[in-house]
Design a protein around this motif. Structure first.
Motif, PDB file in Angstrom:
ATOM      1  N   GLU A 169     -10.491 -12.353 -19.422  1.00 31.82           N
ATOM      2  CA  GLU A 169      -9.418 -11.730 -18.937  1.00 31.82           C
ATOM      3  C   GLU A 169      -9.357 -11.065 -17.622  1.00 31.82           C
ATOM      4  OE1 GLU A 169      -6.994 -14.130 -21.185  1.00 31.82           O
ATOM      5  OE2 GLU A 169      -5.990 -12.330 -20.189  1.00 31.82           O
ATOM      6  N   ARG A 170      -8.737 -10.979 -16.997  1.00 31.29           N
ATOM      7  CA  ARG A 170      -8.398  -9.829 -15.515  1.00 31.29           C
ATOM      8  C   ARG A 170      -8.769  -8.211 -16.342  1.00 31.29           C
ATOM      9  NH1 ARG A 170      -4.072 -10.935 -12.454  1.00 31.29           N
ATOM     10  NH2 ARG A 170      -5.023 -12.767 -11.538  1.00 31.29           N
ATOM     11  N   GLU A 171      -9.383  -7.585 -15.893  1.00 37.15           N
ATOM     12  CA  GLU A 171      -9.847  -5.967 -16.448  1.00 37.15           C
ATOM     13  C   GLU A 171      -9.375  -5.031 -15.337  1.00 37.15           C
ATOM     14  OE1 GLU A 171     -13.549  -3.370 -18.120  1.00 37.15           O
ATOM     15  OE2 GLU A 171     -13.833  -5.460 -16.914  1.00 37.15           O
ATOM     16  N   LEU A 172      -8.570  -3.960 -15.570  1.00 35.78           N
ATOM     17  CA  LEU A 172      -8.269  -2.991 -14.790  1.00 35.78           C
ATOM     18  C   LEU A 172      -9.620  -2.198 -14.610  1.00 35.78           C
ATOM     19  CD1 LEU A 172      -6.297  -1.082 -13.066  1.00 35.78           C
ATOM     20  CD2 LEU A 172      -5.720  -0.256 -15.089  1.00 35.78           C
ATOM     21  N   PHE A 232       0.685  -1.152   0.070  1.00 30.79           N
ATOM     22  CA  PHE A 232       0.166   0.000   0.104  1.00 30.79           C
ATOM     23  C   PHE A 232       0.917   1.391  -0.058  1.00 30.79           C
ATOM     24  CE2 PHE A 232      -4.230   1.584   0.580  1.00 30.79           C
ATOM     25  CZ  PHE A 232      -4.082   2.809   1.034  1.00 30.79           C
ATOM     26  N   SER A 233       1.802   1.291   0.757  1.00 33.93           N
ATOM     27  CA  SER A 233       2.788   2.522   1.320  1.00 33.93           C
ATOM     28  C   SER A 233       3.194   3.206  -0.186  1.00 33.93           C
ATOM     29  CB  SER A 233       3.697   2.273   2.183  1.00 33.93           C
ATOM     30  OG  SER A 233       3.158   1.928   3.337  1.00 33.93           O
ATOM     31  N   PHE A 234       2.832   4.283  -0.357  1.00 36.31           N
ATOM     32  CA  PHE A 234       3.473   5.042  -1.683  1.00 36.31           C
ATOM     33  C   PHE A 234       3.018   4.393  -2.809  1.00 36.31           C
ATOM     34  CE2 PHE A 234       5.198   7.660   1.701  1.00 36.31           C
ATOM     35  CZ  PHE A 234       5.836   6.922   2.709  1.00 36.31           C
ATOM     36  N   ASN A 235       2.225   3.885  -3.017  1.00 34.84           N
ATOM     37  CA  ASN A 235       1.905   3.124  -4.094  1.00 34.84           C
ATOM     38  C   ASN A 235       0.580   3.551  -4.775  1.00 34.84           C
ATOM     39  OD1 ASN A 235       4.302   1.222  -4.970  1.00 34.84           O
ATOM     40  ND2 ASN A 235       3.505   0.019  -3.434  1.00 34.84           N
ATOM     41  N   THR A 236       0.679   3.680  -6.093  1.00 29.45           N
ATOM     42  CA  THR A 236      -0.825   3.680  -6.893  1.00 29.45           C
ATOM     43  C   THR A 236      -1.545   2.506  -6.606  1.00 29.45           C
ATOM     44  OG1 THR A 236      -0.125   5.349  -8.539  1.00 29.45           O
ATOM     45  CG2 THR A 236      -1.973   3.862  -9.163  1.00 29.45           C
ATOM     46  N   MET A 237      -2.846   2.477  -6.119  1.00 30.37           N
ATOM     47  CA  MET A 237      -3.793   1.146  -5.937  1.00 30.37           C
ATOM     48  C   MET A 237      -4.611   0.993  -6.763  1.00 30.37           C
ATOM     49  SD  MET A 237      -2.171  -0.395  -3.338  1.00 30.37           S
ATOM     50  CE  MET A 237      -3.602  -1.621  -2.906  1.00 30.37           C
ATOM     51  N   ALA A 238      -5.289  -0.138  -6.964  1.00 30.35           N
ATOM     52  CA  ALA A 238      -6.209  -0.358  -8.190  1.00 30.35           C
ATOM     53  C   ALA A 238      -7.114  -1.410  -7.738  1.00 30.35           C
ATOM     54  CB  ALA A 238      -5.470  -0.909  -9.580  1.00 30.35           C
ATOM     55  N   TRP A 239      -8.333  -1.289  -8.516  1.00 35.20           N
ATOM     56  CA  TRP A 239      -9.291  -2.388  -8.351  1.00 35.20           C
ATOM     57  C   TRP A 239      -9.251  -3.323  -9.717  1.00 35.20           C
ATOM     58  CZ3 TRP A 239     -11.819  -4.667  -4.589  1.00 35.20           C
ATOM     59  CH2 TRP A 239     -11.921  -3.769  -3.091  1.00 35.20           C
ATOM     60  N   TYR A 240      -9.309  -4.454  -9.801  1.00 37.59           N
ATOM     61  CA  TYR A 240      -9.400  -5.260 -11.069  1.00 37.59           C
ATOM     62  C   TYR A 240     -10.397  -6.125 -10.981  1.00 37.59           C
ATOM     63  CZ  TYR A 240      -4.249  -3.906 -11.308  1.00 37.59           C
ATOM     64  OH  TYR A 240      -2.980  -3.165 -11.005  1.00 37.59           O
ATOM     65  N   ARG A 241     -11.248  -6.719 -11.900  1.00 31.47           N
ATOM     66  CA  ARG A 241     -12.204  -7.379 -11.857  1.00 31.47           C
ATOM     67  C   ARG A 241     -11.810  -8.698 -13.046  1.00 31.47           C
ATOM     68  NH1 ARG A 241     -17.398  -3.887 -13.924  1.00 31.47           N
ATOM     69  NH2 ARG A 241     -16.585  -4.006 -16.101  1.00 31.47           N
ATOM     70  N   GLN A 242     -12.417  -9.783 -12.524  1.00 31.43           N
ATOM     71  CA  GLN A 242     -12.463 -10.891 -13.566  1.00 31.43           C
ATOM     72  C   GLN A 242     -13.754 -11.611 -13.688  1.00 31.43           C
ATOM     73  OE1 GLN A 242      -8.953 -13.615 -13.066  1.00 31.43           O
ATOM     74  NE2 GLN A 242      -9.063 -14.113 -15.076  1.00 31.43           N
ATOM     75  N   ALA A 243     -14.128 -11.781 -14.815  1.00 32.14           N
ATOM     76  CA  ALA A 243     -15.531 -12.739 -14.790  1.00 32.14           C
ATOM     77  C   ALA A 243     -15.278 -13.875 -15.421  1.00 32.14           C
ATOM     78  CB  ALA A 243     -16.357 -11.683 -16.010  1.00 32.14           C
ATOM     79  N   PRO A 244     -16.041 -14.793 -15.036  1.00 29.95           N
ATOM     80  CA  PRO A 244     -15.950 -16.103 -15.623  1.00 29.95           C
ATOM     81  C   PRO A 244     -15.380 -16.095 -17.010  1.00 29.95           C
ATOM     82  CG  PRO A 244     -17.814 -16.195 -14.207  1.00 29.95           C
ATOM     83  CD  PRO A 244     -17.438 -14.685 -14.487  1.00 29.95           C
ATOM     84  N   GLY A 245     -14.453 -16.835 -17.490  1.00 27.59           N
ATOM     85  CA  GLY A 245     -13.986 -17.028 -19.019  1.00 27.59           C
ATOM     86  C   GLY A 245     -13.455 -15.766 -19.559  1.00 27.59           C
TER      87      GLY A 245
END
Length: 115
Positions: free
Chosen positions: A44-47, A29-42
């Motif tokens: 690719e992981r998406e930003l 966490f510290s000093f980093n850009t954080m993000a949420w990703y999601r992955q639906a069945p079948g």
């Protein structure tokens, strides 16, 4: 120890709202850009969204722009994702990580949008 713990998911009707939370260990966490990703069945992981350490710079995928809001509380090592006007296509496992992402991932939290 590297840790990411997501929570707040669930089953919601189309048009509903959820607020996701992610507590991250300091090394991520510290000093980093954080993000949420999601992955639906079948699929690719998406930003989904990113937020800079100071919270000033935020970005969103076109598919969620205007509906989702990312925020963070640096004192709590926590990043949030407020999701409004949810659609069935938002159904996925949601995960947080730094951006660009590191090798360690949490279990994520399932979001299901269905009537």
């Amino acid at each position: 120890q590297v840790q990411l713990v997501e929570s707040g998911g669930g089953l919601v009707q189309p048009g509903g709202s959820l607020r996701l939370s992610c507590v991250a260990s300091g090394t991520i966490f510290s000093f980093n850009t954080m993000a949420w990703y999601r992955q639906a069945p079948g699929k690719e992981r998406e930003l989904v969204a990113t937020i800079s350490y100071g919270g000033v710079t935020r970005s969103y995928a076109d598919s969620v722009k205007g509906r989702f809001t990312i925020s963070r509380d640096n004192a709590k090592n926590t990043v949030y994702l407020q999701m409004n006007s949810l659609k069935p296509e938002d159904t996925a496992v949601y995960l947080c990580n730094k951006y660009p992402y590191g090798s360690a991932w949490g279990q994520g939290t399932q979001v299901t949008v269905s009537s």
